[in-house]
Design a protein around this motif. Sequence first.
Motif, mmCIF file in Angstrom:
data_model
loop_
_atom_site.group_PDB
_atom_site.id
_atom_site.type_symbol
_atom_site.label_atom_id
_atom_site.label_comp_id
_atom_site.label_asym_id
_atom_site.label_seq_id
_atom_site.Cartn_x
_atom_site.Cartn_y
_atom_site.Cartn_z
ATOM 1 N N GLN A 114 -2.916 5.233 1.537
ATOM 2 C CA GLN A 114 -3.806 4.090 1.800
ATOM 3 C C GLN A 114 -3.670 3.604 3.241
ATOM 4 O O GLN A 114 -4.666 3.279 3.884
ATOM 5 C CB GLN A 114 -3.512 2.958 0.806
ATOM 6 C CG GLN A 114 -4.003 3.286 -0.596
ATOM 7 C CD GLN A 114 -3.470 2.338 -1.648
ATOM 8 O OE1 GLN A 114 -2.353 1.841 -1.561
ATOM 9 N NE2 GLN A 114 -4.285 2.075 -2.653
ATOM 10 N N GLU A 148 0.814 -1.216 0.000
ATOM 11 C CA GLU A 148 0.000 0.000 0.000
ATOM 12 C C GLU A 148 0.848 1.266 0.000
ATOM 13 O O GLU A 148 1.995 1.256 0.418
ATOM 14 C CB GLU A 148 -0.929 -0.005 1.224
ATOM 15 C CG GLU A 148 -0.307 0.458 2.543
ATOM 16 C CD GLU A 148 0.681 -0.538 3.150
ATOM 17 O OE1 GLU A 148 0.925 -1.602 2.561
ATOM 18 O OE2 GLU A 148 1.231 -0.224 4.233
ATOM 19 N N THR A 185 -5.337 -0.499 3.936
ATOM 20 C CA THR A 185 -4.214 -1.378 3.597
ATOM 21 C C THR A 185 -4.671 -2.819 3.335
ATOM 22 O O THR A 185 -4.335 -3.417 2.309
ATOM 23 C CB THR A 185 -3.162 -1.369 4.731
ATOM 24 O OG1 THR A 185 -2.636 -0.046 4.825
ATOM 25 C CG2 THR A 185 -2.023 -2.345 4.461
#
Length: 250
Positions: A134, A130, A140
């Motif tokens: 994120q 990620e 994630t």
Amino acid sequence: MSNRRTIAAGNWKMNKTASEAVEFVNALKEKVADTASEVVVGVPFVCLPGVVAAAKGSNIKVAAQNVHWEESGAFTGEVSAPMLADLGVDYVIIGHSERREYFGETNETVNKKAHAIFKHGMTPIICCGETLTQREQGVTADHVRYQIKVALLGLSAEQVKQVVIAYEPIWAIGTGKTATNEQANEVCAIIRNTIKELYGEDVSNATRIQYGGSVNAKNAAELFAMSDIDGGLVGGASLKIDDFTIIAKA
Ligand code: PGA
């Protein structure tokens, strides 16, 4: 304790000439001769023939850093799986975040490449991970699960047992900012659980999941000791022979 064999893989990225690569691997093979872990060097295409020859009969396996999913054809500048297999390549790294960001790699191309790699008797090292945004948004797990689900589409249980997955949080790559052992292990466990949902526990217990992102000679041992981490995909530190030797023995 699992019986998964630790795999320490160097991702050289766009570093070292063909002659530098051979010199490096000739020196490395002496140093890792008695290492319990599997040791892999992921080298630029032009280094592959020399590195395969240098690694022959040693404890070192060889990875390419990309492949095209078609076998041949009008794809200027690309290299296919049969070409890599013919050279004696063992692994191919696919889905690296740098390829996703700069070269248009997607989950779909990763999946097509995984099939091509297996078809020609090699093994994919599938990268996922990620961005910092994120992670901060709390997505994630969703992001990584999605990446893995699409990457593995259509692969058999036997193939997924062989696959190596590299969890590499993008914010940790080349930044010197390693995920904590717990952060890294948590996402590797989420990946293992995703494989369990798709293929069952037998398969998920066999698949090796690496952590990558600023792995170095100091932090490798504790990362690799975590329950769901089976080694590392190592960039910068894999270019330095003494550091990579310590990581390979971690
Ligand atoms: P790094 O790179 O070890 O230099 O952070 C890891 C990778 O990109 O695979």
